[in-house]
Write an enzyme that holds these catalytic residues in place. Structure first.
Site: not given
Length: 389
Positions: A58, A61, A113, A222
């Site tokens: 992720s 992102k 997320s 993140k």
């Protein structure tokens, strides 16, 4: 003789203490790949397998977010498709036909997320995943200057053709952090969420950002996980001296990504400071003259002693006391007419209007005369009053 011996011993102990104070012990990192960089200068302060091809999960992102912020209108209303609503993995539970602003999708994607939010962003911007992938990769090469990255989706679910490196992710995160909107969302700890199917408070998954893993100075982050990528983590942090970006890839356990990140950030805060090259600075080297090209350039300096040198091709090298290159900056050669113009300006001095010795004497006589006149006037006034009395 005793004083001499004592002096030698003191000098010897001082030299030994100084040498030990300068020793830099690099952190031990458990994860397969990692990098620490100055968020502003981009200088790499630590790396482990930084150019190795890895799966980001992720952390993808981060790319989707900055691409959307710079290429879309965050006030646009997006209609969620069936494909977006049914995407696998972590979601913010968007429903088919739901209308959401692009900014809200970016928030749901970065904070919680949401894979469904990421898919909806890609469809809104480019219509299809193929078109999105093509445009995103072109954008990353042109704007961020990544070298070993290829993304085929907006969320990071596993695909053999979806890969990057720790070094490219550091470049990407540093680039994105220059954008205030991204920086704000990247650092958001919680956000009230009103969706068509649910109302909740989104809370960041990053344990250092929300305080579950204590570390002072964390400003954003993140998380990421898929089986093939294992645990991944991106973190930004700062103190009064420097801003740092840490990227961790492929850790076996969550505790390892946080332990590695703390070790990296502690190392950076302990050993480096941020500074800058002023746009007016001049750097001579082997008969040539170099400048920053009229720009203020961020640089990273080792704490304590360090060396600066400029090559004949205008590469400024900043090295620590062990000779390790901390950063290189490509300078611009100054043309001869520019050098002459600059030297002429530096030699020109504004004309100063000064009072010479005769001028000073004249001023003193003038002031004395004024004093005498005032004194006489005052005495006459007193005499007049006495006569009236």
């Amino acid at each position: 003789m005793k004083k001499f011996i004592l002096s030698v011993l003191l000098l010897s102990s001082f030299s030994y203490a100084t040498a030990n104070a300068k020793e830099v012990t690099e952190p031990e990192i458990l994860s397969e790949a990692a990098i620490l960089s100055d968020s502003e200068s981009g200088a790499i302060l630590y790396e482990k397998n930084a150019d190795k091809k890895m799966f980001p999960a992720s952390l993808t992102k981060i790319a989707t977010a900055i691409y959307a912020i710079e290429n879309g209108d965050l006030n646009d209303i997006t209609t969620v498709s069936k494909e977006a609503a049914e995407v696998d993995g972590t979601r913010v539970y968007l429903e088919e036909g739901e209308e959401v602003t692009l900014k809200k999708l970016v928030q749901g994607m970065l904070i919680n997320s949401g894979n469904d939010a990421a898919w909806a962003i890609a469809e809104h911007l480019d219509g299809s995943m193929d078109r999105y992938s093509e445009n995103l990769n072109a954008y990353l090469k042109e704007k961020v200057h990544v070298e070993h990255t290829h993304f085929v989706n907006p969320h990071g679910l596993h695909d053999e053709n979806h890969y990057t490196t720790a070094a490219d992710l550091a470049k990407l995160t540093n680039y994105a952090l220059q954008n205030e909107t991204f920086k704000e969302i990247f650092g958001t700890k919680e956000l009230k969420w009103w969706g068509k199917s649910w109302e909740t408070t989104l809370i960041t998954h990053h344990k250092m950002l929300k305080g579950e893993v204590p570390f002072e100075g964390v400003t954003g982050g993140k998380t990421g996980f898929v089986d093939e990528a294992k645990q991944t983590l991106a973190t930004s942090a700062e103190n009064e001296s420097i801003k740092l970006t840490a990227i961790i890839l492929k850790a076996d356990f969550k505790r390892d990504i946080y332990k590695d990140t703390i070790n990296l950030l502690s190392f950076g805060f302990s050993h480096y400071d941020s500074s800058h090259l002023d746009k007016t600075e001049v750097f001579p080297a082997e008969g040539k003259t170099f400048t920053t090209g009229g720009k203020t350039v961020a640089i990273t300096l080792p704490k304590g002693s360090y060396n600066e040198s400029v090559t004949s091709k205008g590469r400024l090298m900043i090295e620590d006391h062990n000779g390790k290159v901390v950063q290189t900056v490509q300078l611009v050669e100054e043309k001869r007419d520019e050098v002459a113009s600059r030297q002429l300006k530096s030699e020109e001095k504004p004309e100063k209007k000064t009072i010479g010795s005769y001028g000073k004497i004249g001023l003193m006589i003038f002031l004395f005369g004024v004093f005498v006149l005032l004194l006489r006037k005052n005495l006459k006034a007193k005499a007049s009053r006495r006569r009236r009395m």
